[in-house]
Design a protein around this motif. Structure first.
Motif, PDB file in Angstrom:
ATOM      1  N   HIS A  34      54.257  50.020  28.369  1.00  0.00           N
ATOM      2  CA  HIS A  34      54.191  49.005  29.309  1.00  0.00           C
ATOM      3  C   HIS A  34      54.469  47.823  28.792  1.00  0.00           C
ATOM      4  O   HIS A  34      55.437  46.919  29.261  1.00  0.00           O
ATOM      5  CB  HIS A  34      52.879  49.139  30.271  1.00  0.00           C
ATOM      6  CG  HIS A  34      53.260  48.023  31.267  1.00  0.00           C
ATOM      7  ND1 HIS A  34      53.734  48.292  32.452  1.00  0.00           N
ATOM      8  CD2 HIS A  34      52.315  46.821  31.396  1.00  0.00           C
ATOM      9  CE1 HIS A  34      53.587  47.294  33.318  1.00  0.00           C
ATOM     10  NE2 HIS A  34      52.807  46.331  32.655  1.00  0.00           N
ATOM     11  N   ALA A  35      53.711  47.114  27.728  1.00  0.00           N
ATOM     12  CA  ALA A  35      53.813  45.890  27.304  1.00  0.00           C
ATOM     13  C   ALA A  35      55.201  45.746  26.774  1.00  0.00           C
ATOM     14  O   ALA A  35      56.068  44.607  27.061  1.00  0.00           O
ATOM     15  CB  ALA A  35      52.871  45.427  26.205  1.00  0.00           C
ATOM     16  N   LEU A  36      55.625  46.599  26.069  1.00  0.00           N
ATOM     17  CA  LEU A  36      57.383  46.514  25.597  1.00  0.00           C
ATOM     18  C   LEU A  36      58.344  46.567  26.463  1.00  0.00           C
ATOM     19  O   LEU A  36      59.348  46.259  26.348  1.00  0.00           O
ATOM     20  CB  LEU A  36      57.485  47.916  24.307  1.00  0.00           C
ATOM     21  CG  LEU A  36      56.814  47.732  22.985  1.00  0.00           C
ATOM     22  CD1 LEU A  36      56.726  48.997  22.132  1.00  0.00           C
ATOM     23  CD2 LEU A  36      57.242  46.471  22.451  1.00  0.00           C
ATOM     24  N   GLU A  49      49.817  57.811  33.001  1.00  0.00           N
ATOM     25  CA  GLU A  49      49.858  57.085  34.343  1.00  0.00           C
ATOM     26  C   GLU A  49      48.810  56.102  34.595  1.00  0.00           C
ATOM     27  O   GLU A  49      47.475  56.689  34.635  1.00  0.00           O
ATOM     28  CB  GLU A  49      50.127  57.856  35.476  1.00  0.00           C
ATOM     29  CG  GLU A  49      50.976  57.093  36.766  1.00  0.00           C
ATOM     30  CD  GLU A  49      51.331  58.170  37.572  1.00  0.00           C
ATOM     31  OE1 GLU A  49      51.228  57.935  38.874  1.00  0.00           O
ATOM     32  OE2 GLU A  49      52.097  59.244  37.477  1.00  0.00           O
ATOM     33  N   LEU A  50      48.887  54.964  34.344  1.00  0.00           N
ATOM     34  CA  LEU A  50      47.804  53.985  34.633  1.00  0.00           C
ATOM     35  C   LEU A  50      47.685  53.204  36.053  1.00  0.00           C
ATOM     36  O   LEU A  50      49.003  52.900  36.539  1.00  0.00           O
ATOM     37  CB  LEU A  50      47.615  52.791  33.461  1.00  0.00           C
ATOM     38  CG  LEU A  50      47.641  53.641  32.040  1.00  0.00           C
ATOM     39  CD1 LEU A  50      47.797  52.245  31.067  1.00  0.00           C
ATOM     40  CD2 LEU A  50      46.413  54.239  31.948  1.00  0.00           C
ATOM     41  N   SER A  51      46.624  52.778  36.367  1.00  0.00           N
ATOM     42  CA  SER A  51      46.585  52.122  37.666  1.00  0.00           C
ATOM     43  C   SER A  51      47.194  50.574  37.381  1.00  0.00           C
ATOM     44  O   SER A  51      47.044  50.153  36.302  1.00  0.00           O
ATOM     45  CB  SER A  51      45.039  51.848  37.990  1.00  0.00           C
ATOM     46  OG  SER A  51      44.957  50.795  39.190  1.00  0.00           O
ATOM     47  N   ASP A  52      47.640  50.171  38.525  1.00  0.00           N
ATOM     48  CA  ASP A  52      48.376  48.674  38.277  1.00  0.00           C
ATOM     49  C   ASP A  52      47.141  47.769  37.966  1.00  0.00           C
ATOM     50  O   ASP A  52      47.549  46.574  37.440  1.00  0.00           O
ATOM     51  CB  ASP A  52      48.834  48.245  39.585  1.00  0.00           C
ATOM     52  CG  ASP A  52      50.331  49.129  40.114  1.00  0.00           C
ATOM     53  OD1 ASP A  52      50.763  49.634  39.013  1.00  0.00           O
ATOM     54  OD2 ASP A  52      50.602  49.117  41.119  1.00  0.00           O
ATOM     55  N   LEU A  53      45.899  48.125  38.111  1.00  0.00           N
ATOM     56  CA  LEU A  53      44.785  47.206  37.853  1.00  0.00           C
ATOM     57  C   LEU A  53      44.690  46.889  36.363  1.00  0.00           C
ATOM     58  O   LEU A  53      44.574  46.074  35.795  1.00  0.00           O
ATOM     59  CB  LEU A  53      43.559  47.565  38.374  1.00  0.00           C
ATOM     60  CG  LEU A  53      43.131  47.671  39.870  1.00  0.00           C
ATOM     61  CD1 LEU A  53      41.997  48.511  40.194  1.00  0.00           C
ATOM     62  CD2 LEU A  53      43.257  46.257  40.432  1.00  0.00           C
ATOM     63  N   TRP A  54      45.302  47.959  35.694  1.00  0.00           N
ATOM     64  CA  TRP A  54      45.256  48.083  34.153  1.00  0.00           C
ATOM     65  C   TRP A  54      46.456  47.268  33.687  1.00  0.00           C
ATOM     66  O   TRP A  54      46.420  46.602  32.575  1.00  0.00           O
ATOM     67  CB  TRP A  54      45.364  49.407  33.468  1.00  0.00           C
ATOM     68  CG  TRP A  54      44.172  50.112  33.587  1.00  0.00           C
ATOM     69  CD1 TRP A  54      43.410  50.694  34.598  1.00  0.00           C
ATOM     70  CD2 TRP A  54      43.450  50.278  32.469  1.00  0.00           C
ATOM     71  NE1 TRP A  54      42.377  51.209  34.051  1.00  0.00           N
ATOM     72  CE2 TRP A  54      41.988  51.084  32.795  1.00  0.00           C
ATOM     73  CE3 TRP A  54      43.314  50.043  30.913  1.00  0.00           C
ATOM     74  CZ2 TRP A  54      40.864  51.363  32.118  1.00  0.00           C
ATOM     75  CZ3 TRP A  54      42.243  50.613  30.329  1.00  0.00           C
ATOM     76  CH2 TRP A  54      41.084  51.161  30.648  1.00  0.00           C
TER      77      TRP A  54
END
Length: 134
Positions: free
Chosen positions: A109-111, A127-132
């Motif tokens: 995600h960061a990249l 798949e991660l929550s938008d909170l993360w």
């Protein structure tokens, strides 16, 4: 001396604790690793319970056999003709599966956020929550 104190024995073993050689990071099991392209800024981020060296060898085997669907790295090579830095860079050692998958997803995600299209991965990992992700 028939009796050896517990402190002497503990001191001896505490001195020996750091005596064992550490394995190189790419030979340690349970890692998040990255492989970079030599010809463009794209990076592949992966996680494995095995060693990064073992997993990298599998990417090489998929490339050699033409199995693009089995490896995003093989797919990138076949689509572009580019070369890969085959020495994996270990980003983090993590034995716990879920924690390792979270680290992988956060790195991808960061990249993606930073460089847009600089990730070779076919998916974004766990798949991660938008909170993360904020």
């Amino acid at each position: 001396v028939l009796f050896r104190s517990a402190k002497t024995s503990q001191r001896k073993w505490s001195l020996m604790k750091g005596a064992k050689d550490d394995l190189p990071a790419d030979r340690c099991p349970g890692v998040v690793y990255a492989l970079g392209c030599k010809d463009c800024p794209k990076v592949y981020v992966g996680e494995t319970a095995r060693t990064a060296k073992q997993r990298t060898k599998e990417h090489q085997d998929h490339t050699r056999k033409g199995n693009a669907e089995m490896s995003a790295v093989a797919s990138h090579i076949m689509d572009t003709g580019h070369e890969i830095h085959w020495k994996p860079r270990v980003l983090i050692k993590e034995k716990r599966t879920v924690a390792r998958k979270v680290h992988e997803a956060l790195t991808i995600h960061a990249l993606t956020k930073k460089g847009g299209d600089n990730v070779m991965n076919q998916d974004r990992g766990l798949e991660l929550s938008d909170l993360w992700l904020t």
